[in-house]
Design a protein around this motif. Structure first.
Motif, PDB file in Angstrom:
ATOM      1  N   THR A  45       0.801  -1.090  -0.054  1.00 40.24           N
ATOM      2  CA  THR A  45      -0.094  -0.057   0.003  1.00 40.24           C
ATOM      3  C   THR A  45       0.707   1.357   0.068  1.00 40.24           C
ATOM      4  N   THR A  46       2.118   1.313  -0.136  1.00 38.27           N
ATOM      5  CA  THR A  46       2.926   2.286  -0.135  1.00 38.27           C
ATOM      6  C   THR A  46       4.031   2.209  -1.213  1.00 38.27           C
ATOM      7  N   ASP A  47       4.812   3.417  -1.667  1.00 41.93           N
ATOM      8  CA  ASP A  47       5.656   3.626  -2.776  1.00 41.93           C
ATOM      9  C   ASP A  47       7.042   3.226  -2.163  1.00 41.93           C
ATOM     10  N   PHE A  48       7.983   3.412  -2.796  1.00 48.13           N
ATOM     11  CA  PHE A  48       9.491   3.256  -2.370  1.00 48.13           C
ATOM     12  C   PHE A  48      10.193   4.715  -2.190  1.00 48.13           C
ATOM     13  N   GLY A  49      10.794   4.706  -1.439  1.00 44.62           N
ATOM     14  CA  GLY A  49      11.466   5.785  -0.944  1.00 44.62           C
ATOM     15  C   GLY A  49      13.034   5.759  -0.853  1.00 44.62           C
ATOM     16  N   ILE A  50      13.614   6.860  -0.584  1.00 41.64           N
ATOM     17  CA  ILE A  50      15.223   6.787  -0.424  1.00 41.64           C
ATOM     18  C   ILE A  50      15.393   7.434   0.831  1.00 41.64           C
ATOM     19  N   VAL A  51      16.310   6.980   1.592  1.00 46.57           N
ATOM     20  CA  VAL A  51      16.917   7.633   2.807  1.00 46.57           C
ATOM     21  C   VAL A  51      18.326   7.638   2.849  1.00 46.57           C
ATOM     22  N   ILE A  52      19.091   8.654   2.905  1.00 46.09           N
ATOM     23  CA  ILE A  52      20.387   8.653   2.847  1.00 46.09           C
ATOM     24  C   ILE A  52      20.989   9.226   4.287  1.00 46.09           C
ATOM     25  N   ARG A  53      21.741   8.310   4.896  1.00 45.06           N
ATOM     26  CA  ARG A  53      22.172   8.680   6.352  1.00 45.06           C
ATOM     27  C   ARG A  53      23.819   8.936   6.530  1.00 45.06           C
ATOM     28  N   GLN A  54      24.152   9.853   7.140  1.00 50.84           N
ATOM     29  CA  GLN A  54      25.548   9.847   7.531  1.00 50.84           C
ATOM     30  C   GLN A  54      25.719   9.010   9.115  1.00 50.84           C
ATOM     31  N   GLU A  55      26.511   7.919   9.033  1.00 51.81           N
ATOM     32  CA  GLU A  55      26.553   7.247  10.224  1.00 51.81           C
ATOM     33  C   GLU A  55      28.120   7.016  10.784  1.00 51.81           C
ATOM     34  N   LYS A  56      28.367   7.349  12.149  1.00 54.50           N
ATOM     35  CA  LYS A  56      29.516   7.040  12.716  1.00 54.50           C
ATOM     36  C   LYS A  56      29.325   6.035  13.898  1.00 54.50           C
ATOM     37  N   GLU A  57      30.001   5.176  13.816  1.00 61.07           N
ATOM     38  CA  GLU A  57      30.302   4.132  15.143  1.00 61.07           C
ATOM     39  C   GLU A  57      30.826   4.764  16.178  1.00 61.07           C
ATOM     40  N   ILE A  58      30.210   4.734  17.271  1.00 62.48           N
ATOM     41  CA  ILE A  58      30.732   5.128  18.696  1.00 62.48           C
ATOM     42  C   ILE A  58      31.203   4.220  19.214  1.00 62.48           C
ATOM     43  N   ILE A  59      30.705   3.083  19.783  1.00 64.70           N
ATOM     44  CA  ILE A  59      31.216   1.959  20.353  1.00 64.70           C
ATOM     45  C   ILE A  59      30.548   0.559  19.779  1.00 64.70           C
ATOM     46  N   LEU A  60      31.349  -0.430  19.500  1.00 66.35           N
ATOM     47  CA  LEU A  60      30.966  -1.593  18.873  1.00 66.35           C
ATOM     48  C   LEU A  60      29.459  -1.538  18.905  1.00 66.35           C
ATOM     49  N   GLY A  61      28.790  -1.600  17.350  1.00 70.54           N
ATOM     50  CA  GLY A  61      27.492  -1.740  17.258  1.00 70.54           C
ATOM     51  C   GLY A  61      26.531  -0.491  17.594  1.00 70.54           C
ATOM     52  N   LEU A  62      27.086   0.608  18.269  1.00 72.51           N
ATOM     53  CA  LEU A  62      26.381   1.740  18.400  1.00 72.51           C
ATOM     54  C   LEU A  62      26.599   2.811  17.539  1.00 72.51           C
ATOM     55  N   LEU A  63      25.600   3.364  17.104  1.00 72.17           N
ATOM     56  CA  LEU A  63      25.922   4.434  15.922  1.00 72.17           C
ATOM     57  C   LEU A  63      25.300   5.578  16.260  1.00 72.17           C
ATOM     58  N   LEU A  64      25.972   6.767  15.764  1.00 75.20           N
ATOM     59  CA  LEU A  64      25.421   8.200  15.767  1.00 75.20           C
ATOM     60  C   LEU A  64      24.951   8.346  14.210  1.00 75.20           C
ATOM     61  N   VAL A  65      23.684   8.627  14.025  1.00 76.07           N
ATOM     62  CA  VAL A  65      23.236   8.598  12.906  1.00 76.07           C
ATOM     63  C   VAL A  65      22.444  10.035  12.605  1.00 76.07           C
ATOM     64  N   LYS A  66      22.819  10.598  11.401  1.00 77.31           N
ATOM     65  CA  LYS A  66      21.932  11.886  11.027  1.00 77.31           C
ATOM     66  C   LYS A  66      21.446  11.575   9.580  1.00 77.31           C
ATOM     67  N   ASN A  67      20.270  11.860   9.383  1.00 74.23           N
ATOM     68  CA  ASN A  67      19.499  11.773   7.980  1.00 74.23           C
ATOM     69  C   ASN A  67      19.950  12.976   7.312  1.00 74.23           C
ATOM     70  N   ILE A  68      20.473  12.930   6.020  1.00 77.63           N
ATOM     71  CA  ILE A  68      20.949  13.932   5.238  1.00 77.63           C
ATOM     72  C   ILE A  68      20.062  14.233   4.147  1.00 77.63           C
ATOM     73  N   TYR A  69      19.291  13.047   3.523  1.00 73.46           N
ATOM     74  CA  TYR A  69      18.431  13.164   2.341  1.00 73.46           C
ATOM     75  C   TYR A  69      17.310  12.252   2.527  1.00 73.46           C
ATOM     76  N   THR A  70      16.100  12.598   2.361  1.00 69.85           N
ATOM     77  CA  THR A  70      14.852  11.743   2.348  1.00 69.85           C
ATOM     78  C   THR A  70      14.198  11.918   1.026  1.00 69.85           C
ATOM     79  N   LYS A  71      13.635  11.002   0.439  1.00 72.07           N
ATOM     80  CA  LYS A  71      12.749  11.363  -0.619  1.00 72.07           C
ATOM     81  C   LYS A  71      11.674  10.249  -1.073  1.00 72.07           C
TER      82      LYS A  71
END
Length: 102
Positions: A45-71
């Motif tokens: 019932t939904t369409d496709f989309g794009i999400v672009i994220r900037q990700e930095k690992e802080i500790i094993l498996g824990l990421l700091l994430v910032k969305n930089i583009y969504t469409k």
């Protein structure tokens, strides 16, 4: 029916190690962080989309994430690194913050 669908999604996520409705299609390594391009798919019932994220690992498996583009309503996208902290996304230049949020 909803609970069965939810359980099916949980099992797929556990087996595959990622959410199948949020599929990584491209990865760009930039110094000590990564830019990941994801294709979203919410189902019939939904369409496709794009999400672009900037990700930095802080500790094993824990990421700091910032969305930089969504469409939404988009299935393909052209993303390339054009400078040290500069991306070209669908002919638009986007400057990245080296420290993700700082």
């Amino acid at each position: 029916m909803f609970i069965l669908s939810l359980l099916n999604d949980m099992i797929l996520t556990i087996e595959e190690g990622h959410d199948p409705s949020f599929k990584k299609v491209q990865q760009i390594k930039i110094d000590d962080y990564i830019v990941n391009v994801y294709l979203t798919n919410g189902g019939a019932t939904t369409d496709f989309g794009i999400v672009i994220r900037q990700e930095k690992e802080i500790i094993l498996g824990l990421l700091l994430v910032k969305n930089i583009y969504t469409k939404y309503h988009q299935k393909n996208i052209a993303v390339k690194k054009v400078g040290e902290d500069l991306l070209e996304i669908d002919n638009q230049l986007i400057k990245l913050n080296r420290y993700v949020y700082f």
